[in-house]
Scaffold this motif. Structure first.
Motif, short mmCIF file in Angstrom:
data_model
loop_
_atom_site.label_atom_id
_atom_site.label_comp_id
_atom_site.label_asym_id
_atom_site.label_seq_id
_atom_site.Cartn_x
_atom_site.Cartn_y
_atom_site.Cartn_z
N ALA A 1 7.70 -4.19 1.13
CA ALA A 1 7.50 -3.29 2.28
C ALA A 1 7.97 -3.96 3.57
CB ALA A 1 6.03 -2.88 2.39
N PHE A 2 7.67 -5.24 3.72
CA PHE A 2 8.12 -5.94 4.93
C PHE A 2 9.64 -6.02 4.97
CE2 PHE A 2 9.54 -9.69 7.20
CZ PHE A 2 9.08 -9.37 8.47
N ARG A 3 10.26 -6.32 3.84
CA ARG A 3 11.73 -6.43 3.81
C ARG A 3 12.41 -5.10 4.10
NH1 ARG A 3 14.20 -11.02 0.15
NH2 ARG A 3 13.00 -12.70 1.09
N LEU A 4 11.82 -4.01 3.63
CA LEU A 4 12.44 -2.70 3.83
C LEU A 4 12.10 -2.08 5.17
CD1 LEU A 4 11.93 -1.15 0.28
CD2 LEU A 4 14.04 -2.10 1.25
N PHE A 5 10.86 -2.27 5.64
CA PHE A 5 10.39 -1.55 6.83
C PHE A 5 9.77 -2.46 7.89
CE2 PHE A 5 9.99 1.21 3.08
CZ PHE A 5 10.87 2.22 3.45
N GLY A 6 10.04 -3.75 7.82
CA GLY A 6 9.42 -4.71 8.72
C GLY A 6 9.70 -4.49 10.19
N GLN A 7 10.78 -3.78 10.51
CA GLN A 7 11.07 -3.48 11.91
C GLN A 7 10.05 -2.50 12.49
OE1 GLN A 7 12.88 -2.55 9.30
NE2 GLN A 7 13.22 -0.36 9.46
N GLU A 8 9.31 -1.84 11.64
CA GLU A 8 8.21 -0.94 12.04
C GLU A 8 6.94 -1.42 11.32
OE1 GLU A 8 8.30 1.33 14.30
OE2 GLU A 8 10.48 1.48 14.58
N TRP B 1 3.78 -1.04 11.63
CA TRP B 1 2.75 -0.04 11.35
C TRP B 1 3.09 0.71 10.06
CZ3 TRP B 1 4.09 5.03 10.86
CH2 TRP B 1 5.34 5.41 11.41
N LEU B 2 4.37 1.02 9.88
CA LEU B 2 4.82 1.75 8.70
C LEU B 2 4.80 0.83 7.47
CD1 LEU B 2 6.06 4.25 7.33
CD2 LEU B 2 8.31 3.41 8.10
N ALA B 3 5.32 -0.38 7.64
CA ALA B 3 5.36 -1.32 6.52
C ALA B 3 3.94 -1.64 6.03
CB ALA B 3 6.08 -2.60 6.95
N GLY B 4 3.01 -1.85 6.96
CA GLY B 4 1.64 -2.15 6.58
C GLY B 4 0.98 -1.00 5.84
N ALA B 5 1.12 0.20 6.37
CA ALA B 5 0.53 1.37 5.71
C ALA B 5 1.13 1.61 4.33
CB ALA B 5 0.69 2.61 6.60
N LEU B 6 2.45 1.47 4.23
CA LEU B 6 3.10 1.64 2.92
C LEU B 6 2.69 0.54 1.95
CD1 LEU B 6 6.71 2.71 3.95
CD2 LEU B 6 5.08 4.04 2.59
N ALA B 7 2.58 -0.68 2.43
CA ALA B 7 2.22 -1.80 1.56
C ALA B 7 0.84 -1.58 0.94
CB ALA B 7 2.26 -3.11 2.34
N VAL B 8 -0.14 -1.27 1.77
CA VAL B 8 -1.50 -1.13 1.26
C VAL B 8 -1.62 0.10 0.36
CG1 VAL B 8 -3.92 -0.78 1.90
CG2 VAL B 8 -2.51 -2.39 3.20
N SER B 9 -1.11 1.23 0.79
CA SER B 9 -1.27 2.45 -0.01
C SER B 9 -0.50 2.36 -1.33
CB SER B 9 -0.85 3.69 0.79
OG SER B 9 0.48 3.57 1.24
N THR B 10 0.68 1.76 -1.31
CA THR B 10 1.45 1.60 -2.55
C THR B 10 0.77 0.59 -3.47
OG1 THR B 10 3.47 2.16 -1.36
CG2 THR B 10 3.73 1.08 -3.50
N ALA B 11 0.22 -0.48 -2.90
CA ALA B 11 -0.50 -1.46 -3.71
C ALA B 11 -1.70 -0.81 -4.40
CB ALA B 11 -0.95 -2.64 -2.85
#
Length: 178
Positions: free
Chosen positions: A91-98, A100-110
């Protein structure tokens, strides 16, 4: 049943645990987190504590204090942390520029992946989030974050749990492996 009725709960709080249970939980958590910290401080990086990620504190509560919980079993501890770390780094590699988005995607996908693989371990959500918000020391590890500190730290904590949780007669860990 209405929304407000659901908020009342269904059962009573569980009874308090006894003094010996508190002692063994304290001892196990102290030794588990100390082992991870010593391994890091003495052998890896005497300046930082990168090996001791925040989600290990929550794992300690489960694997040393709630040892019968399905969420505390070895499959959940190891699988939940490893999957969540993989998801967080991706998630950080794909969306790390945002962030808030990377964090939300990381946790929910996990969470979704842990459900799909029967490895639900709540601290895994923090492991995924740390991969996103952990700063340069975490980001510079890349996928190495999955193996060290995450997998190796979880295995060290598991080893301590297997030893200490089985010393007293009235404690047994794990309830299941797979």
């Amino acid at each position: 049943m209405t929304f407000w009725q659901k908020l009342k709960g269904r059962t009573q709080s569980p009874p308090r645990v006894g003094g010996w249970e508190i002692f063994w939980s304290w001892l196990a958590s102290f030794l588990g987190l100390a082992a991870v910290g010593i391994l890091h401080f003495k052998y890896l990086d005497p300046q930082g504590m990168m090996f001791v990620i925040g989600s290990f504190g929550a794992s300690a509560v489960l694997i040393y204090g709630a040892i019968r919980s399905p969420l505390a079993q070895p499959r959940n501890l190891i699988g939940g942390h490893i999957l969540s770390a993989l998801v967080g780094v991706t998630a950080f590699r794909l969306f790390g520029q945002e962030p808030w988005l990377a964090g939300a995607l990381a946790v929910s996908t996990a969470i979704a992946l842990m459900h799909l693989t029967s490895t639900l371990h709540p601290p895994g959500g923090a492991t995924a989030l740390i991969a996103v918000i952990g700063g340069d020391s975490v980001h510079n590890l890349g996928y190495g974050y999955v193996w060290m500190p995450t997998a190796l730290g979880a295995f060290v904590m598991l080893l301590v749990a297997l030893i200490i949780n089985n010393l007293p007669k009235n404690r047994r860990y794990p309830e299941f492996w797979w």
